[in-house]
Design an enzyme around this catalytic site. Structure first.
Site, PDB file in Angstrom:
ATOM      1  N   HIS A  80       0.827  -1.198   0.000  1.00  0.00           N
ATOM      2  CA  HIS A  80       0.000   0.000   0.000  1.00  0.00           C
ATOM      3  C   HIS A  80       0.874   1.265   0.000  1.00  0.00           C
ATOM      4  CE1 HIS A  80      -3.739   2.279   1.016  1.00  0.00           C
ATOM      5  NE2 HIS A  80      -2.870   3.080   1.626  1.00  0.00           N
ATOM      6  N   GLU A  81       1.827   1.327   0.946  1.00  0.00           N
ATOM      7  CA  GLU A  81       2.671   2.534   1.034  1.00  0.00           C
ATOM      8  C   GLU A  81       3.567   2.648  -0.191  1.00  0.00           C
ATOM      9  OE1 GLU A  81       1.871   4.748   3.011  1.00  0.00           O
ATOM     10  OE2 GLU A  81       0.655   3.573   4.402  1.00  0.00           O
ATOM     11  N   CYS A  92      -7.906   3.551  -3.523  1.00  0.00           N
ATOM     12  CA  CYS A  92      -8.770   2.936  -4.534  1.00  0.00           C
ATOM     13  C   CYS A  92     -10.098   2.581  -3.882  1.00  0.00           C
ATOM     14  CB  CYS A  92      -8.071   1.686  -5.060  1.00  0.00           C
ATOM     15  SG  CYS A  92      -9.045   0.752  -6.228  1.00  0.00           S
ATOM     16  N   CYS A 118      -8.660  -4.174  -3.328  1.00  0.00           N
ATOM     17  CA  CYS A 118      -7.368  -3.715  -3.847  1.00  0.00           C
ATOM     18  C   CYS A 118      -6.459  -3.318  -2.690  1.00  0.00           C
ATOM     19  CB  CYS A 118      -7.608  -2.515  -4.763  1.00  0.00           C
ATOM     20  SG  CYS A 118      -6.103  -1.753  -5.355  1.00  0.00           S
ATOM     21  N   CYS A 162      -5.605  -3.999  -7.778  1.00  0.00           N
ATOM     22  CA  CYS A 162      -6.667  -4.320  -8.738  1.00  0.00           C
ATOM     23  C   CYS A 162      -6.157  -3.948 -10.134  1.00  0.00           C
ATOM     24  CB  CYS A 162      -7.935  -3.536  -8.406  1.00  0.00           C
ATOM     25  SG  CYS A 162      -7.793  -1.767  -8.653  1.00  0.00           S
ATOM     26  N   CYS A 195      -5.441  -0.177 -10.935  1.00  0.00           N
ATOM     27  CA  CYS A 195      -4.288   0.347 -10.192  1.00  0.00           C
ATOM     28  C   CYS A 195      -2.995  -0.224 -10.783  1.00  0.00           C
ATOM     29  CB  CYS A 195      -4.377   0.007  -8.708  1.00  0.00           C
ATOM     30  SG  CYS A 195      -5.547   1.066  -7.837  1.00  0.00           S
TER      31      CYS A 195
END
Lengths: 455, 180
Positions: free
Chosen positions: B129-130, B140, B145, B164, B167
């Protein structure tokens, strides 16, 4: 992406400002910061922020409440969230009274901020959509927007403007496709009931019993399948307008019930004895001559006079040929987002056709043409076959000899082109002219809107 | 050669670090290098008994190696930004440095029995994520995702440890982007 919504964070502590801004940016919003109320106002003049986070305690004359009040004056539609580290009931009450939408105490849970912003954005999206739709509706259906140069139509629209704000019933008569429902909507939208419901019912579309329950509603168990109570269209249209289309098709039993409503607004639901009252304004329409139906005994005379307080007779399109092109233009602009235009032969052809389906037929033809012409130049082959046939078979006037000669030349060239699969060099050879001369002629035909290119 | 650096503060569980590095290397297809970051004592806030993530990002920017495309730090310390009670991590959107905190990813934090498997899965997802933010991805709306916003471990558990399709496509278009 949700980034079209802009957020402004107002806090004198830079680290607070930046940390909240960074957090919101990760969510995809456009975020700006201001370190004082004054700076916030300056930035608000330049940019349309949808949401403000304002710190309650700020030094230098303008605290959070004051800042918020000034912002509200500048951007009344923006949502303001007050942030504070000093949670007291008093400040919360003051903030909410002055119009803050929310109040958060820092440090707050990350979930709280995300939910808060999502909720506000959801409402803003709905509001924006609503504004757009409303604008679209009123733009399309206001009396002043009816396109017509025909004196009879102008007269009708003047009368419509006069009766728009009355409660009187209006009978709208006209051939199929002349836009009776549009006129009804225009009447509704131009009157003082514009913000109240407009309910349209086609009396020909439903069987008698169904129509009765559709119009007046029914009680639970009134008939097989009436599993729950249902309110009728007259109740739905209370304070607003009910539009009864194809009124001539209504059965005599329903005509009697309708007569009652037109007299004093009273009616009963199917399966109930309780009288209800409606204040709905009644507009009725038919594509037949209602007076003839009365004479033939198919329509109640008393109801006819009740409905016919004002009568608007919309002439068919063939009786107002001067309206064809302006209407066609308006439709093509609508369907092609303003890009398409007609070739001269198309414009002439449209005026020659008799348009038995009236404005509706014209509108459909323009929708088709905009699609086939890919929203650019509309050529004769983009029109429906029957329109093209009428345009070709009935020339407006006898062509002169020079024009006739030009037509023969044009047909010869187009035939030769087709025969040679649009190969210019071969076509020119077959016709015995230079390729250059052919190209020059083709360019002229193209400008006049004749099909000289392979589709 | 540009590298994706994964930095570790002194107290970080080395097994967790190795697992995260491997997963990030696989996802982004960039060569990954390790880096020791020492203590985060300088960012400690006594009033909140937590560590400020902004001073941590500032430190990372100062120490980011020349050949680093991105530097993602992993710490066991509980991070916060002033306006929020805590953050699972923070990264410069489209920037060079980011940090992930493992503190709230352990079941023990919530008074539950330790579960290394659950913990590692959460650590991957938050690292992805980061890192996604570093490559310019914003949150998102797709709940599965890795870029969906999670503010509770429950939400982390509900998402996949992958991006996803939209992304992933955005990631491929990002300049100097990853080979996903």
């Amino acid at each position: 992406m949700k980034s079209h919504w802009q957020i402004l964070v107002v806090d004198d502590e830079e680290i607070m400002c930046e940390s909240l801004a960074a957090w919101l940016r990760e969510d995809g919003y456009g975020v700006d910061t201001a370190s004082s109320g004054r700076e916030a106002l300056e930035k608000s003049r330049l940019k349309d922020f949808a949401i403000y986070f304002v710190d309650l305690k700020m030094p230098g004359g303008m605290d959070g409440i004051e800042t918020m009040m000034q912002i509200r004056r500048l951007r009344p539609e923006a949502s303001i969230i007050i942030i504070t580290a000093y949670a007291t009931v008093d400040t919360a009450i003051t903030a909410m009274k002055e119009g803050a939408q929310e109040y958060i105490v820092k440090p707050c849970n990350p979930e709280e901020i995300s939910l808060l912003v999502n909720r506000i954005i959801k409402v803003k999206n709905l509001q924006r959509e609503n504004t757009i739709l409303r604008k679209k509706l009123t733009r399309q259906y206001s009396v002043h927007d009816v396109i017509s140069k025909n004196p009879r139509m102008r007269e009708i629209m003047n009368l419509a403007t006069d009766v728009a704000s009355l409660r009187s019933t209006v009978l709208i008569q006209g051939e199929s496709g002349t836009g009776k429902e549009l006129v009804a909507r225009a009447l509704h939208n131009s009157g003082d009931r514009a913000d109240k419901p407009f309910v349209a019912v086609s009396c020909a579309a439903l069987a008698e019993t169904l129509l009765e329950s559709e119009l007046f509603g029914h009680e639970k168990g009134a008939f097989t399948g009436a599993v729950a109570q249902r309110i009728g269209r007259f109740e739905e249209a209370n304070q607003g307008t009910i539009f009864l289309d194809e009124i001539a098709d209504m059965s005599s039993h329903l005509q009697a019930k309708l007569l009652r409503v037109t007299q004093d607004g009273r009616f009963t639901r199917v399966g109930s004895n309780k009288e209800l009252q409606t204040n709905a304004r009644i507009l009725a329409a038919t594509n037949r001559i209602l007076e003839d139906q009365v004479k033939a005994g198919h329509f109640r005379e008393d109801l006819f006079y009740r409905l016919n307080v004002f009568e608007l007779n919309i002439p068919p399109l063939r009786e107002r040929p001067e309206d064809i092109l302006p209407l066609a233009n308006a439709f093509i602009v609508e369907f092609s987002q303003g890009r398409a235009r007609f070739s001269p032969s198309v414009a002439a052809g449209l005026e020659r056709y008799s348009w038995p389906g009236n404005v509706r037929e014209l509108r459909n033809a323009m929708e088709r043409a905009a699609l086939l012409g890919r929203g650019e130049l509309i050529l004769p082959e983009h029109l429906p076959a029957r329109v093209r046939a009428a345009a070709e078979s009935a020339p407006a006037r006898e062509p002169g000899e020079a024009e006739r000669l030009g037509e023969i030349e044009r047909q010869a060239i187009i035939q030769a082109l087709r025969k040679h699969d649009f190969n210019r060099t071969e076509t020119a050879k077959a016709l015995g002219i230079s390729r250059r001369a052919l190209l020059y002629k083709l360019q002229r035909f193209r400008e006049l809107g004749y099909p000289v290119d392979p589709v | 050669m540009r590298y994706l650096y994964v930095g570790a503060t002194e107290e970080v569980d080395r097994d967790a670090l190795a697992a995260v590095s491997e997963r990030v290397a696989m996802q982004f297809g960039l060569p990954v290098r390790g880096m020791e970051l020492g203590s985060l004592g300088f960012a400690f806030d006594a009033g909140r008994a937590q560590y400020g993530s902004i001073p941590v990002l500032e430190m990372l920017l100062r120490r980011c190696p020349e050949d680093a495309d991105k530097l993602l730090a992993v710490t066991e310390r509980d991070l916060f930004i002033p306006v929020l009670t805590f953050v699972f991590g923070q990264a410069q959107l489209g920037g060079r440095v980011g940090v992930v905190s493992l503190a709230r990813l352990r079941q023990e934090f919530y008074g539950l029995a330790a579960n290394p498997e659950v913990f590692l899965k959460r650590a991957y997802k938050e690292a992805l994520h980061e890192a996604g933010h570093l490559f310019g991805l914003v949150h998102c709306a797709e709940r599965n995702c890795a870029m969906s916003l999670a503010t509770t471990v429950r939400q982390i558990d509900l998402k996949d440890d992958a991006f996803c399709a939209p992304c992933a496509a955005r990631l491929r278009r990002h300049p100097g982007g990853a080979n996903v």
